[in-house]
Design an enzyme around this catalytic site. Sequence first.
Site, PDB file in Angstrom:
ATOM      1  N   LEU A 118      16.001   3.536  38.228  1.00 36.29           N
ATOM      2  CA  LEU A 118      17.383   3.989  38.099  1.00 36.29           C
ATOM      3  C   LEU A 118      17.860   3.843  36.668  1.00 36.29           C
ATOM      4  CD1 LEU A 118      18.642   2.000  41.175  1.00 36.29           C
ATOM      5  CD2 LEU A 118      18.909   4.463  41.027  1.00 36.29           C
ATOM      6  N   GLY A 143      19.154  10.225  28.606  1.00 37.93           N
ATOM      7  CA  GLY A 143      18.952  11.031  27.407  1.00 37.93           C
ATOM      8  C   GLY A 143      18.821  10.222  26.141  1.00 37.93           C
ATOM      9  N   GLN A 144      18.682   8.877  26.271  1.00 41.77           N
ATOM     10  CA  GLN A 144      18.556   8.012  25.104  1.00 41.77           C
ATOM     11  C   GLN A 144      17.189   7.325  25.035  1.00 41.77           C
ATOM     12  OE1 GLN A 144      21.995   5.367  24.697  1.00 41.77           O
ATOM     13  NE2 GLN A 144      23.193   6.725  26.023  1.00 41.77           N
ATOM     14  N   GLY A 145      16.281   7.750  25.905  1.00 42.80           N
ATOM     15  CA  GLY A 145      14.946   7.165  25.909  1.00 42.80           C
ATOM     16  C   GLY A 145      14.843   5.852  26.653  1.00 42.80           C
ATOM     17  N   GLY A 152      14.959   5.320  29.993  1.00 45.65           N
ATOM     18  CA  GLY A 152      14.087   5.428  31.160  1.00 45.65           C
ATOM     19  C   GLY A 152      12.624   5.300  30.775  1.00 45.65           C
ATOM     20  N   LYS A 153      12.252   5.952  29.694  1.00 47.13           N
ATOM     21  CA  LYS A 153      10.872   5.858  29.205  1.00 47.13           C
ATOM     22  C   LYS A 153      10.557   4.439  28.752  1.00 47.13           C
ATOM     23  CE  LYS A 153       7.728   7.691  25.679  1.00 47.13           C
ATOM     24  NZ  LYS A 153       7.589   8.626  24.529  1.00 47.13           N
ATOM     25  N   ASP A 192      10.000  12.360  43.139  1.00 49.46           N
ATOM     26  CA  ASP A 192      10.578  13.645  43.520  1.00 49.46           C
ATOM     27  C   ASP A 192      10.024  14.727  42.602  1.00 49.46           C
ATOM     28  OD1 ASP A 192      12.100  12.574  45.534  1.00 49.46           O
ATOM     29  OD2 ASP A 192      13.911  12.343  44.305  1.00 49.46           O
ATOM     30  N   TYR A 216       7.126  11.549  34.660  1.00 47.45           N
ATOM     31  CA  TYR A 216       6.084  10.549  34.849  1.00 47.45           C
ATOM     32  C   TYR A 216       4.735  11.007  34.284  1.00 47.45           C
ATOM     33  CZ  TYR A 216       9.478   8.107  37.691  1.00 47.45           C
ATOM     34  OH  TYR A 216      10.603   7.452  38.109  1.00 47.45           O
TER      35      TYR A 216
END
Length: 249
Positions: free
Chosen positions: A186, A193-195, A197-198, A221, A228
């Site tokens: 999450l 959009g700021q990296g 999540g990566k 999903d 991913y």
Amino acid sequence: MAPAFAAAPSSSVCVVRIPTACRFEAQSTVPTARFLRNRVAAKTRSSAAWSLKAGLWDSLRSGFLKNNNSTETVEPPPAPLEVEEPLPEELVLLERTLPDGSTEQILFSSAGDVDVYDLQALCDKVGWPRRPLSKIAASLRNSYLVATLHSIIKSSETEGEEKKQLVGMARATSDHAFNATIWDVLIDPSYQGQGLGKALMEKVIRTLLQRDINNITLFADNKVVDFYKNLGFEADPQGIKGMFWYPRF
């Protein structure tokens, strides 16, 4: 777009391939040792048998070994040492000054410090359906790894005043030896959009690898499969498909 998981039939199985070398050593079986005084006493004897397995010290746990018709007393091996769990990690991923002069830090942590109400609020922000708080708490408690991103804003006017907010989370379940599956990734929409999540996923993967977990999977999903893939995951490797069972009433 928010990284997310959904256990649905349309989901794809994604796997990180970590090459490993495996070696299997053959085990030998040592015949069971029996202690007999003589043939007459054999019918009423009171004796014990120990199965001697491959590996000398494992085979000597009974404390006795028969050798050349004599009994040799052997000290049992020490109990195996407990494996210490790695210490939680905390790392500042981002630090910046906001327009009002306050300072914001994005802090990664693998300590699993998550308030269930904060997590529910984060799920609401990304549009996930609500789940019972008791089950959310149980899922966190039973996870092998819970990683979080917190925004910590320090006021420029009042010294020592800070605001802490959960802005990202991911967790993993594992057999503590070979396999781990990542769930519930999450990121707060206002922080996408700021990296982040990566960065969160890379830290989770690195943490699992440091714990010698090399087979890492997740269910994604369709809309986030490319996200991913860019992290090294393969969708449906070698045709492997996720199989789901649902109760039918």
